[in-house]
Scaffold this active site. Structure first.
Site, PDB file in Angstrom:
ATOM      1  CD  GLN A 137      30.664   7.212  11.962  1.00 36.88           C
ATOM      2  OE1 GLN A 137      29.801   6.165  11.749  1.00 36.88           O
ATOM      3  NE2 GLN A 137      31.278   7.930  11.145  1.00 36.88           N
ATOM      4  CG  HIS A 194      26.094   3.749  14.365  1.00 36.71           C
ATOM      5  ND1 HIS A 194      26.175   4.582  13.028  1.00 36.71           N
ATOM      6  CD2 HIS A 194      27.437   2.986  14.492  1.00 36.71           C
ATOM      7  CE1 HIS A 194      27.479   4.443  12.663  1.00 36.71           C
ATOM      8  NE2 HIS A 194      28.184   3.507  13.315  1.00 36.71           N
ATOM      9  CD  GLU A 248      30.407   0.591  12.701  1.00 32.83           C
ATOM     10  OE1 GLU A 248      29.292   1.154  11.833  1.00 32.83           O
ATOM     11  OE2 GLU A 248      31.232   1.344  12.690  1.00 32.83           O
ATOM     12  NE  ARG A 255      28.465  12.141   9.149  1.00 30.61           N
ATOM     13  CZ  ARG A 255      27.297  11.640   8.399  1.00 30.61           C
ATOM     14  NH1 ARG A 255      25.982  11.800   9.086  1.00 30.61           N
ATOM     15  NH2 ARG A 255      27.220  10.599   7.628  1.00 30.61           N
TER      16      ARG A 255
END
Length: 383
Positions: free
Chosen positions: A92, A94, A129, A270
């Protein structure tokens, strides 16, 4: 401060044992993938005063402090998780903040329900993240140099991979990576299923650096993400080491237990290793086709004993305290909101004693002192 009661998400890839072992409870037999700590509306933490998101909505300045509200708005800027991967997660990426805002607005205007399987932008925020390993942690992060990826594919000896190998030797490198990922995700499904089966058999036979791809094919037979994963850098984190993932960086977590913190978002595009929806044009718009070496982060210690994981983002700041027997108390009072998570020992925050897996929310400005013995992660913001 507020003790948090946190939701554990039962995603299929979750470990059946890692989170129960951390919490000291019996496994249920079901996968337990992520324990969420924060105010995300999808699974807000609960307190004796009510759901954390409701507390913040009722008094954002009182709970978050003026600095955080002024900089990030009336919401908790981060989401903290314990993540337990028993099987590979989806490959994936983001979006950045501008992409998230535009994508969310477009899907809202189109009337796509927030829980629709093909919905990509569930909110208008970006999702940088950081994952910090609690056990040895395996993952994939960022593109390899195309020539290196070509060597990995070529070593399998699978004839149907030769066009991808040739493309990876083209220049410029970014265009080569884009063409190969596009070709993989738009290939005929039956032909791709046959290729993945051949790749799985060859990877199993070769072992070594190819062994993980046989595992991926076992979990996701016929999925082009098995081959796309070979374009990425494999990464192993030892306990205490971390990995920062910025916008557009393709990645996947394969196995292990870790503490994860991110901007308060659930936006995921994804690339593979999933039965879920893949929007190829949107994915290609978001992914950054830049070869890079993933930088493993180790915490930087301060005189107070706080070990900080330095990242280029303000929505979150993750640190930890590893407190030996007899350590002096540490003042954690801050003008910004905090979540404290214990992962070992019996540390105390004020009068509250924590055991592994327990956490508290500390409103901005509340007097807070950390004492006792054990390991505590501290999540806050830079404002």
């Amino acid at each position: 401060m507020d003790r948090l009661v946190n939701t554990v998400r039962p995603y299929a890839w979750g470990s059946t044992t890692a989170i129960p072992e951390l919490l000291g409870v019996a496994p249920t037999g079901e996968p337990q993938a992520e324990m969420w700590m924060g105010a995300h509306p999808g699974a807000p933490s609960r307190t004796d005063r009510g759901p954390l998101n409701a507390l913040i909505d009722a008094d954002p300045t009182g709970e978050l402090g003026e600095r955080s509200v002024e900089k990030f708005g009336p919401r908790l800027p981060f989401l903290l998780k314990v993540l337990a991967a028993g099987a590979p997660l989806s490959l994936q990426a983001h979006p950045d903040l501008a992409q998230a805002r535009a994508g969310h607005a477009a899907e809202e205007a189109a009337g796509i329900p927030i829980d629709a399987p093909h919905r990509m932008y569930k909110d208008a925020n970006h999702k940088p993240e950081l994952i910090c390993a609690l056990t040895p942690f395996e993952g994939l992060c960022g593109f390899r140099a195309p020539a290196e990826a070509a060597d990995v594919l070529a070593a399998l000896g699978v004839d149907s991979l030769k066009p991808y190998v040739d493309l990876l030797h083209a220049h410029p490198e970014e265009a080569a990576l884009r063409e190969v990922l596009t070709a993989l995700l738009t290939a005929d499904p039956q032909e791709m299923a046959h290729t993945v089966a051949e790749v799985a058999a060859a990877a199993d036979r070769l072992g070594g650096e190819h062994a993980p791809y046989a595992v991926l094919a076992h979990h996701y037979p016929s999925d082009p993400g098995v081959i796309a994963a070979m374009l990425l850098n494999p990464v192993t984190l030892q306990p205490g080491e971390a990995l920062y993932l910025g916008a557009g960086v393709p990645h996947a977590y394969l196995s292990g237990l870790g503490v994860e913190i991110m901007a308060n978002s659930d936006n995921v595009l994804r690339c593979g290793l999933t039965p879920k929806h893949i929007n190829v044009p949107e994915l290609l718009r978001v992914v950054r086709f830049e070869p890079n070496d993933p930088a493993v982060l180790r915490p930087e210690a301060s005189p107070s004993g706080e070990e900080v994981y330095d990242t280029p983002i303000d929505e979150f700041r993750l640190s930890r305290f590893v407190r030996p027997e007899g350590a002096a108390p540490t003042d954690l009072t801050s003008p910004t909101p905090q979540i404290l998570l214990a992962v070992a020992g019996r540390p105390k925050t004020g009068e509250v004693t924590l055991v592994a897996g327990e956490s508290v929310f500390v409103p901005a400005g509340e007097r807070t002192e950390l004492s006792g013995t054990g390991t505590v992660f501290r999540a806050t913001v830079i404002a």
